[in-house]
Design a protein around this motif. Structure first.
Motif, mmCIF file in Angstrom:
data_model
loop_
_atom_site.group_PDB
_atom_site.id
_atom_site.type_symbol
_atom_site.label_atom_id
_atom_site.label_comp_id
_atom_site.label_asym_id
_atom_site.label_seq_id
_atom_site.Cartn_x
_atom_site.Cartn_y
_atom_site.Cartn_z
ATOM 1 N N ALA A 70 54.710 57.283 14.889
ATOM 2 C CA ALA A 70 55.073 57.017 16.278
ATOM 3 C C ALA A 70 54.627 58.159 17.186
ATOM 4 O O ALA A 70 54.136 57.928 18.289
ATOM 5 N N ALA A 71 54.755 59.383 16.729
ATOM 6 C CA ALA A 71 54.436 60.535 17.572
ATOM 7 C C ALA A 71 52.941 60.792 17.704
ATOM 8 O O ALA A 71 52.492 61.259 18.747
ATOM 9 N N VAL A 72 52.164 60.508 16.676
ATOM 10 C CA VAL A 72 50.732 60.829 16.749
ATOM 11 C C VAL A 72 49.930 59.791 17.523
ATOM 12 O O VAL A 72 48.755 60.014 17.804
ATOM 13 N N GLU A 73 50.544 58.704 17.884
ATOM 14 C CA GLU A 73 49.820 57.667 18.621
ATOM 15 C C GLU A 73 49.395 58.121 20.011
ATOM 16 O O GLU A 73 48.502 57.537 20.602
ATOM 17 N N GLY A 74 50.011 59.192 20.520
ATOM 18 C CA GLY A 74 49.683 59.682 21.855
ATOM 19 C C GLY A 74 48.332 60.356 21.953
ATOM 20 O O GLY A 74 47.827 60.548 23.053
ATOM 21 N N GLY A 75 47.737 60.740 20.823
ATOM 22 C CA GLY A 75 46.415 61.347 20.849
ATOM 23 C C GLY A 75 46.394 62.831 21.151
ATOM 24 O O GLY A 75 45.346 63.385 21.458
ATOM 25 N N ASP A 76 47.540 63.497 21.085
ATOM 26 C CA ASP A 76 47.599 64.936 21.317
ATOM 27 C C ASP A 76 47.759 65.631 19.969
ATOM 28 O O ASP A 76 48.669 65.312 19.200
ATOM 29 N N ALA A 77 46.869 66.591 19.681
ATOM 30 C CA ALA A 77 46.881 67.253 18.369
ATOM 31 C C ALA A 77 48.189 67.992 18.120
ATOM 32 O O ALA A 77 48.733 67.963 17.009
ATOM 33 N N LYS A 181 50.404 74.521 15.884
ATOM 34 C CA LYS A 181 50.039 73.846 17.130
ATOM 35 C C LYS A 181 48.818 74.493 17.773
ATOM 36 O O LYS A 181 47.941 73.795 18.283
ATOM 37 N N GLU A 182 48.756 75.821 17.723
ATOM 38 C CA GLU A 182 47.583 76.526 18.242
ATOM 39 C C GLU A 182 46.331 76.095 17.474
ATOM 40 O O GLU A 182 45.282 75.828 18.070
ATOM 41 N N MET A 183 46.445 76.044 16.154
ATOM 42 C CA MET A 183 45.313 75.632 15.315
ATOM 43 C C MET A 183 44.907 74.193 15.613
ATOM 44 O O MET A 183 43.711 73.887 15.681
ATOM 45 N N ALA A 184 45.880 73.312 15.759
ATOM 46 C CA ALA A 184 45.589 71.901 16.030
ATOM 47 C C ALA A 184 44.893 71.748 17.377
ATOM 48 O O ALA A 184 43.903 70.999 17.479
ATOM 49 N N ARG A 185 45.379 72.454 18.392
ATOM 50 C CA ARG A 185 44.740 72.378 19.714
ATOM 51 C C ARG A 185 43.306 72.900 19.652
ATOM 52 O O ARG A 185 42.381 72.295 20.205
ATOM 53 N N ALA A 186 43.135 74.028 18.976
ATOM 54 C CA ALA A 186 41.789 74.625 18.859
ATOM 55 C C ALA A 186 40.849 73.707 18.098
ATOM 56 O O ALA A 186 39.687 73.536 18.473
#
Length: 191
Positions: A70-77, A181-186
């Motif tokens: 449910a949470a990953v459907e937004g497309g934000d890493a 989260k930093e790694m995922a965004r990068a």
């Protein structure tokens, strides 16, 4: 002796494994916690405690996976990381650091005579990793990197959860989450 009491027993077993582990949880504990009729556990789980544990691991795996999906459907890493961690943080605080992951609890206690427990745990971990990798991929992380990052997220969060229980503090989890989260965004912007 319907499926409702069976489902309650599976949920109760998963809940109890979080705090007491596989070895520390008996059928009597599950009956008491679930409120199911005494003889029903043998009716529903003729394979004994191993069968109950296998189903509890599957249940816990699917429960957490549905939250991740449910949470990953937004497309934000970063939301993929938050999805996996939010529930653990709540469990730790609410249980006063007595509860951890039922999948880990069964994994560390799985025995050679019950290989199906390790198989069920591996399937739960794989499912979480696949769901996280899909979410990371949808956020722009290249597939191979998304798979590795998903493995890191699962391993780091499970390890941090154990550290939190030992320290009776959520700081290890918060620090791991910040870095993940930093790694995922990068990773999402490195294309």
């Amino acid at each position: 002796m319907g499926t409702d009491s069976r489902e309650r027993m599976v949920r109760s077993a998963a809940y109890l494994f979080r705090e007491r582990g596989f070895s520390g949880t008996g059928f009597r504990d599950v009956i008491t916690h679930s409120g199911a009729p005494r003889g029903s556990i043998y009716h529903h789980f003729p394979g004994g405690k191993v069968q109950l544990a296998e189903e509890a691991v599957r249940y816990a795996g699917e429960f957490l996976n549905s939250g991740i999906q449910a949470a990953v459907e937004g497309g934000d890493a970063a939301s993929a990381v938050d999805a996996f961690v939010g529930w653990w943080r709540q469990v730790l605080i609410k249980s006063e650091f007595r509860a951890g992951c039922p999948v880990v609890a069964v994994t560390v206690e799985s025995h050679e005579e019950a290989p199906q427990l390790a198989t069920a745990a591996a399937a739960a971990f794989d499912r979480w990793q696949d769901t996280l990798a899909t979410g990371l991929g949808n956020a722009g992380v290249p597939d191979e990197r998304a798979n590795r990052l998903a493995t890191l997220i699962v391993a780091a969060v499970e390890g941090a959860t154990i550290m939190c229980r030992a320290k009776r503090d959520v700081q290890p989890l918060d620090e791991v989450v910040f870095e993940l989260k930093e790694m995922a965004r990068a990773a999402a912007t490195d294309r």
